[in-house]
Design a protein around this motif. Sequence first.
Motif, PDB file in Angstrom:
ATOM      1  N   PHE A 159       0.811  -1.845  -0.196  1.00  0.00           N
ATOM      2  CA  PHE A 159      -0.085   0.170   0.226  1.00  0.00           C
ATOM      3  C   PHE A 159       1.147   1.697  -0.076  1.00  0.00           C
ATOM      4  O   PHE A 159       2.113   1.474   0.584  1.00  0.00           O
ATOM      5  N   THR A 160       0.774   2.500  -0.667  1.00  0.00           N
ATOM      6  CA  THR A 160       1.008   3.683  -0.745  1.00  0.00           C
ATOM      7  C   THR A 160       0.780   5.015  -0.136  1.00  0.00           C
ATOM      8  O   THR A 160      -0.972   4.424  -0.453  1.00  0.00           O
ATOM      9  N   LEU A 161       0.406   5.815   0.008  1.00  0.00           N
ATOM     10  CA  LEU A 161       0.219   6.712   1.163  1.00  0.00           C
ATOM     11  C   LEU A 161      -0.035   7.920   0.204  1.00  0.00           C
ATOM     12  O   LEU A 161       1.646   8.253  -0.083  1.00  0.00           O
ATOM     13  N   CYS A 162      -0.839   8.150  -0.260  1.00  0.00           N
ATOM     14  CA  CYS A 162      -0.793   9.079  -0.951  1.00  0.00           C
ATOM     15  C   CYS A 162      -2.185  10.921  -0.883  1.00  0.00           C
ATOM     16  O   CYS A 162      -2.306  10.428  -0.232  1.00  0.00           O
ATOM     17  N   SER A 163      -1.297  11.738  -1.163  1.00  0.00           N
ATOM     18  CA  SER A 163      -1.665  13.155  -0.493  1.00  0.00           C
ATOM     19  C   SER A 163      -2.010  13.682  -1.699  1.00  0.00           C
ATOM     20  O   SER A 163      -2.124  13.744  -2.960  1.00  0.00           O
ATOM     21  N   GLY A 164      -3.248  14.555  -1.986  1.00  0.00           N
ATOM     22  CA  GLY A 164      -4.543  15.664  -2.581  1.00  0.00           C
ATOM     23  C   GLY A 164      -4.787  14.928  -4.376  1.00  0.00           C
ATOM     24  O   GLY A 164      -4.736  14.641  -4.420  1.00  0.00           O
ATOM     25  N   ALA A 165      -4.183  15.501  -5.023  1.00  0.00           N
ATOM     26  CA  ALA A 165      -3.509  15.163  -5.743  1.00  0.00           C
ATOM     27  C   ALA A 165      -2.879  14.238  -7.050  1.00  0.00           C
ATOM     28  O   ALA A 165      -3.063  13.923  -8.231  1.00  0.00           O
ATOM     29  N   GLU A 166      -2.998  13.311  -6.288  1.00  0.00           N
ATOM     30  CA  GLU A 166      -1.234  12.077  -6.324  1.00  0.00           C
ATOM     31  C   GLU A 166      -2.527  11.609  -6.819  1.00  0.00           C
ATOM     32  O   GLU A 166      -2.226  10.702  -7.506  1.00  0.00           O
ATOM     33  N   VAL A 167      -4.242  11.262  -6.384  1.00  0.00           N
ATOM     34  CA  VAL A 167      -4.753  10.476  -6.180  1.00  0.00           C
ATOM     35  C   VAL A 167      -5.934  11.077  -7.644  1.00  0.00           C
ATOM     36  O   VAL A 167      -6.307  12.447  -7.086  1.00  0.00           O
ATOM     37  N   SER A 168      -6.704  10.343  -8.754  1.00  0.00           N
ATOM     38  CA  SER A 168      -7.377  11.064  -9.025  1.00  0.00           C
ATOM     39  C   SER A 168      -8.458  11.270  -8.564  1.00  0.00           C
ATOM     40  O   SER A 168      -9.119  10.950  -7.493  1.00  0.00           O
ATOM     41  N   ASN A 169      -9.309  11.933  -9.219  1.00  0.00           N
ATOM     42  CA  ASN A 169     -11.023  12.130  -8.216  1.00  0.00           C
ATOM     43  C   ASN A 169     -11.776  10.985  -8.614  1.00  0.00           C
ATOM     44  O   ASN A 169     -12.655  10.237  -7.484  1.00  0.00           O
ATOM     45  N   ARG A 170     -11.745  10.741  -9.316  1.00  0.00           N
ATOM     46  CA  ARG A 170     -12.276   9.219  -9.738  1.00  0.00           C
ATOM     47  C   ARG A 170     -11.656   8.066  -9.048  1.00  0.00           C
ATOM     48  O   ARG A 170     -12.886   7.253  -8.623  1.00  0.00           O
ATOM     49  N   ALA A 171     -10.843   8.044  -8.497  1.00  0.00           N
ATOM     50  CA  ALA A 171     -10.186   7.050  -7.515  1.00  0.00           C
ATOM     51  C   ALA A 171     -10.434   7.286  -6.863  1.00  0.00           C
ATOM     52  O   ALA A 171     -11.017   6.381  -5.481  1.00  0.00           O
TER      53      ALA A 171
END
Length: 297
Positions: A159-171
């Motif tokens: 697992f990877t911790l992401c924040s903000g725009a690193e993840v798409s809105n759809r995801a």
Amino acid sequence: MTVRFRAYTSEDMLKVRQFLSHVYSNLGRPNSWLIARFEFEIFFLQKNAGWLPEWEQNIALWEEEDGNLVAVACKDGDFYFQLDTEQPQESLLMEMFEFIEERSRQGTAGYCKLAVPAFMPQLEKMALSRGYELLPNESDNFVSIALDRIFPVEIPSGFTLCSGAEVSNRAKAQGHIMAFNYPGTPYAEQMLQYYGGIAEAPGYRPELDLSLVNELGEVVSFCNAFLDEENKLGILEPVGTHRDYRLHGLGRTIIYEALNRLRAMGMVKAYTGPMQPFYQHIGFELGVELTVWKKEI
């Protein structure tokens, strides 16, 4: 000083937000809503989906001659009164009840429901006098935790911790759908189409918009935190874990990461809710409780 009623407009958003912060400062605890709930209602879906004008019709303001707010009525399923005192004037409460009852008459449900803070017996007494009945199986509450320590965070392998725009809105939208178990519904389609407005909220910080992502790029746990800097509060909204990834410590991990980031920003306390065994298990304590009252209209 004379208090007058007026309808809410979109231009009042920041004014109400500041009032909710003031309420907490004045009472030392939430009365009904913290700023995150107000911002979430506006920006999470309503604004992008075009539902905001209808929702705003259920908001009313009471202010003094100089424009200072003294009370707000608003709705999220049930109606809520936002008051900066535990002893409001009876005439003010009567106007607030009249507003929510009139709004309820204009709807199709046939009843009016109001959430009442347990520390406001005056409000309960008036509800009884106006024909409301207590619903023993319905309630609302806030839970809180002191940010007086560093919380242990261990991200599991894969697992990877992401924040903000690193993840798409759809995801993010898909993660929300799976966490709250409504795939394949019309609301899921709306979520996939309109998700992302929360980034426009005044209290949004991308570094506090956290996601745990699996090796397939799916959001399996998420936690967004708002800031009330005046009161040094963090408010977690929304929080969730994919239904197929529960009981693996992912929710605790991402919440603890959010709490550590809030602490590093100078916040001293964090709120979320409502209470559930999971929150109690990771250290949250029950704060303000609200009972729910109903009147046939």
